[in-house]
Design an enzyme around this catalytic site. Structure first.
Site, PDB file in Angstrom:
ATOM      1  N   ASP A 257       0.876  -1.152   0.000  1.00  0.00           N
ATOM      2  CA  ASP A 257       0.000   0.000   0.000  1.00  0.00           C
ATOM      3  C   ASP A 257       0.927   1.219   0.000  1.00  0.00           C
ATOM      4  O   ASP A 257       2.096   1.121   0.390  1.00  0.00           O
ATOM      5  CB  ASP A 257      -0.958   0.013   1.192  1.00  0.00           C
TER       6      ASP A 257
HETATM    7  C1  BGC Z   1      -4.908   3.289  -0.203  1.00  0.00           C
HETATM    8  C2  BGC Z   1      -4.943   2.264  -1.319  1.00  0.00           C
HETATM    9  C3  BGC Z   1      -4.757   2.962  -2.628  1.00  0.00           C
HETATM   10  C4  BGC Z   1      -3.444   3.720  -2.600  1.00  0.00           C
HETATM   11  C5  BGC Z   1      -3.135   4.451  -3.871  1.00  0.00           C
HETATM   12  C6  BGC Z   1      -3.674   4.156  -0.272  1.00  0.00           C
HETATM   13  O1  BGC Z   1      -3.771   5.212   0.620  1.00  0.00           O
HETATM   14  O2  BGC Z   1      -4.957   2.637   1.038  1.00  0.00           O
HETATM   15  O3  BGC Z   1      -6.150   1.568  -1.292  1.00  0.00           O
HETATM   16  O4  BGC Z   1      -4.806   2.040  -3.676  1.00  0.00           O
HETATM   17  O5  BGC Z   1      -3.491   4.667  -1.560  1.00  0.00           O
HETATM   18  O6  BGC Z   1      -3.983   5.532  -4.037  1.00  0.00           O
END
Ligand code: BGC
Length: 725
Positions: A257
């Site tokens: 993540d």
């Molecule tokens: C989120 C993810 C997301 C990523 C990219 C993170 O803060 O938890 O679900 O895909 O950001 O935007």
């Protein structure tokens, strides 16, 4: 080396056809590419080069990998180096309904159509990896991101996630199932250390991921921000090495993540393949190129050069990344994709109409005759508020979004539609709360005035995509409806008792007014076609068939996670303990006999259904068998409709604590008025095993089991006993 392009070309005919021979051929080509890469090039492939891409190797013609959120539509383009929108003019897309809605359809075929459509849009937008779907389990109604997930039941989520993944990947775009695992709250999501039993882990929180890997053949997976037993999930030896790549044989790519990596050695050795989004301040260590300071960048390179980490470690990561590329951006056979076409609009509308759940319908309040010339008051901010904007990373730049008010106006042409917002929540914001500047008292006054003049009142409220509502980065602070809605509803009821409510949300709320309202629908964040879909159901053009994918407790304490107090949710800011263990959602309500306000699997129709004649093909089964459950379903009402026949199974006498019953099969059947049909549902006996911590494996207990068949977890119509020997 000069033959690289030739290698890629040669694979043309085998890309989409995953068979052993083509796999072996591709693996050989991957080995040959790895042989030609310098150590620096290999390390470069393991981390970001911008907010949403990782680098290729230009001198060998290996392309960059482009990713985008997910999971309800393809997100607008983001700047290279910061989170701002890039303001492109060609990135407006179809917004599909949120995954809570998809789960509420209980319709795996629709999930496949959803996957194909969103995959086509991702492909057209030149994305190789779509950051979704999300399958974290709905543990508490306060979790700000529940709307991005598929409800509280591991079987439902497993069945719905697989076709979505297949649909996306048919386009040569990888799905990236997230957030692996236990990211079940946003509060302290970056560090909270989850402690739970192996049983709860394997029986409740992992099955949807396992199905994504083993049945969906998902090509990538995203680690979670939180910790499990003292290790960050993005580099958890247990989750990534032992379970994902070990037990489940995952051959794809693990992506962090964004900002979920915390340590070079752990990231290197504990199963992470690509690091994204790590925050570097660009001033101190990273004066020139921030991405070089990522954990899997220069520090990783140095550890390999110093002999602290074997080169085979980076080779394995590069092999997985190249495999992902052969499946996506090096697959010369993949389609070109398309977006904003009539078919995608139709998929969005179908999912939305099938997902809307009718919860109460006193004196047939719904449907409302679309030809009526009466006065309909539409009150509530969610009648007009954009719900594709806000919510965090799943925010969308929709080509258009039909609001509920617009949808109602489109369909109820002869009616006089009076409108008043009634309350105001303030502008959409992620990461902060901005109060509305509108005067609350005058909004209430105007709404009461409108309601008193109307023949019927439709209150369209609920939550929204603001911080501390249904939004990433924070959990809800309260279980009740926000912005004074409860008080407003009371006041409206005093001037007009002919009132129905539509809740637009991705979470359960407290409902003190439930007895007094005539009608209640649970709608969701339904994307581009939200308003038209709602009008379809309100008008009766479509008979509602959605079922709740999670339980609605009467009060917060009735929810299992909250029952056990702060250490269970949200934790003490360092640790939390899942004290309810396997008894999540309806498993808790059923077993502890705590009546929910609305049960998992519940949803009404404009017709009536009758379930009868429950039988199984045999009485005694053994390991490996299939149980063929069959029953009759009749539509005894006046209109065509669809019902979800649900099969739960329980084991009254067990050597471990079990839930009273668990969902093991379901089928959605559409029937004309007066028709009946035999419904058959096959359940694998092995699915009745529990995770036995004493042997660290699944254990199929012998003895007597009860099969419960009904149309909601609390509406069991027939029971039947079987034996396993
Ligand atoms: C989120 C993810 C997301 C990523 C990219 C993170 O803060 O938890 O679900 O895909 O950001 O935007």
């Amino acid at each position: 080396m000069k033959n690289i392009l030739l290698y890629i070309g040669l694979t043309l005919g085998v890309m989409t056809n995953v068979n052993a021979q083509s796999d072996a051929k591709i693996e050989k080509q991957i080995d040959e590419i790895i042989n030609q890469l310098t150590l620096k090039e290999k390390v470069a492939m393991c981390h970001a080069q911008s907010k949403f891409s990782s680098p290729g190797i230009p001198r060998l013609g290996i392309p960059e990998l482009w990713m985008s959120d997910g999971p309800h539509g393809v997100r607008g383009e983001i700047n290279w180096d910061d989170w701002g929108y890039a303001n492109w003019t060609n990135d407006s897309i179809t917004a599909f309904p949120a995954l809570t809605c998809l789960a509420a359809t209980f319709n795996p075929e629709l999930s496949h159509e959803y996957g194909v459509a969103i995959g086509e849009e991702a492909r057209f937008r030149k994305k190789d990896v779509l950051l979704g779907p999300g399958v974290n389990i709905y543990r508490t109604p306060l979790n700000g991101r529940n709307f991005e997930y598929m409800g509280e039941d591991p079987y439902l989520a497993s069945l719905m996630v697989v076709p979505y993944i297949k649909g996306v990947q048919e386009n040569g775009v990888a799905a990236c199932v997230k957030h692996f695992a236990l990211n079940n709250q946003e509060e302290w999501r970056g560090h909270i250390n989850v402690n739970l039993s192996d049983r709860a882990l394997y029986e409740i929180y992992l099955p949807a991921f396992k199905a994504a890997v083993e049945k969906g053949n998902v090509w990538s997976i995203m680690g979670a921000y939180n910790q499990l037993r003292g290790e960050h999930c993005c580099h958890s030896d247990l989750l990534l090495n032992k379970i994902l790549k070990g037990e489940w044989n995952f051959d794809g790519t693990v992506i962090t993540d964004w900002g979920g990596t915390h340590d070079t050695k752990q990231a290197a050795l504990n199963g992470l393949d690509i690091e994204m989004g790590t925050w570097t301040n660009g001033l101190t260590a990273s004066t020139k190129f921030a991405y070089d300071n990522y954990f899997l960048a220069d520090p990783f390179l140095k550890m390999i050069q110093d002999g602290e980490i074997e080169e085979s470690v980076v080779d394995d990561k590069v092999r997985r990344i190249l495999r992902l590329m052969y499946r996506t951006n090096m697959n010369l056979n993949r389609s070109l994709g398309r977006m904003n076409n009539a078919e995608h609009t139709q998929v969005a509308r179908n999912v939305a109409t099938e997902g809307i759940v009718l919860l109460k319908n006193k004196n047939d309040f719904f449907p409302i005759n679309p030809d009526t010339n009466s006065k309909i008051a539409v009150i509530g901010e969610n009648a007009t508020r954009s719900m594709t904007v806000g919510g965090g990373s799943s925010e969308l730049k929709a080509k258009y979004e039909i609001s509920p008010l617009q949808g109602i106006k489109n369909r109820f042409k002869n009616a006089t539609i009076l409108h008043s917002i009634g309350y105001a929540s303030g502008p959409s914001a992620y990461g902060r709360e901005i109060p509305s500047e509108l005067n609350a008292d005058s909004l209430v006054k105007a709404a009461i005035d409108v309601a008193s003049k109307a023949d019927v009142v439709l209150f369209i409220g609920g939550l929204n995509k603001n911080h501390f509502q249904d939004c990433e980065g924070g959990d809800r602070k309260h279980f009740e409806l926000p912005f004074g809605q409860n008080e407003l509803i009371d006041k409206l009821l005093k001037v007009n008792s002919n009132l129905g409510l539509v809740l637009v949300s991705g979470n359960a709320v407290e409902m003190p007014w439930l007895e007094q309202v005539n009608g209640l629908m649970q709608s969701w964040y339904n994307g581009s076609e939200a308003g038209n879909a709602l009008a379809d159901v309100i008008s009766g053009d479509v008979n509602p068939s959605g079922k709740l994918p999670y339980s609605y407790p009467v009060k917060l304490k009735d929810n299992a996670a909250h029952y056990f107090g702060d250490l269970s949710y949200p934790g003490d800011s360092i640790n939390q303990y899942y004290k309810e263990d396997i008894l999540v959602g309806y498993r808790w309500h059923d077993t502890k006999k705590i009546k929910p306000l609305f049960a998992f699997g519940y949803g009404l129709s404009y017709t009536n259904f009758k379930i009868s004649d429950l039988t199984t093909d045999k009485q005694i089964y053994t390991k490996g068998d299939k149980i063929k459950v069959s029953c009759m379903l009749g539509n005894t009402g006046n209109v065509k409709g669809a019902e979800v026949v649900q099969v739960y199974i329980g084991k009254p006498k067990s050597k471990v604590n079990r839930a009273l019953k668990e969902l093991k099969g379901f089928k959605k059947v559409s029937l004309g008025s007066g028709n009946e049909e035999q419904v058959e549902i096959e359940i694998s006996v092995d699915a009745l095993a529990f995770y036995d911590e004493s042997i660290s494996d699944w254990n199929l207990e012998k003895g007597s089991y009860v099969i419960y068949v009904g149309n909601a977890s609390d509406k069991i119509i027939q029971k039947h006993k079987i034996n396993i020997e």
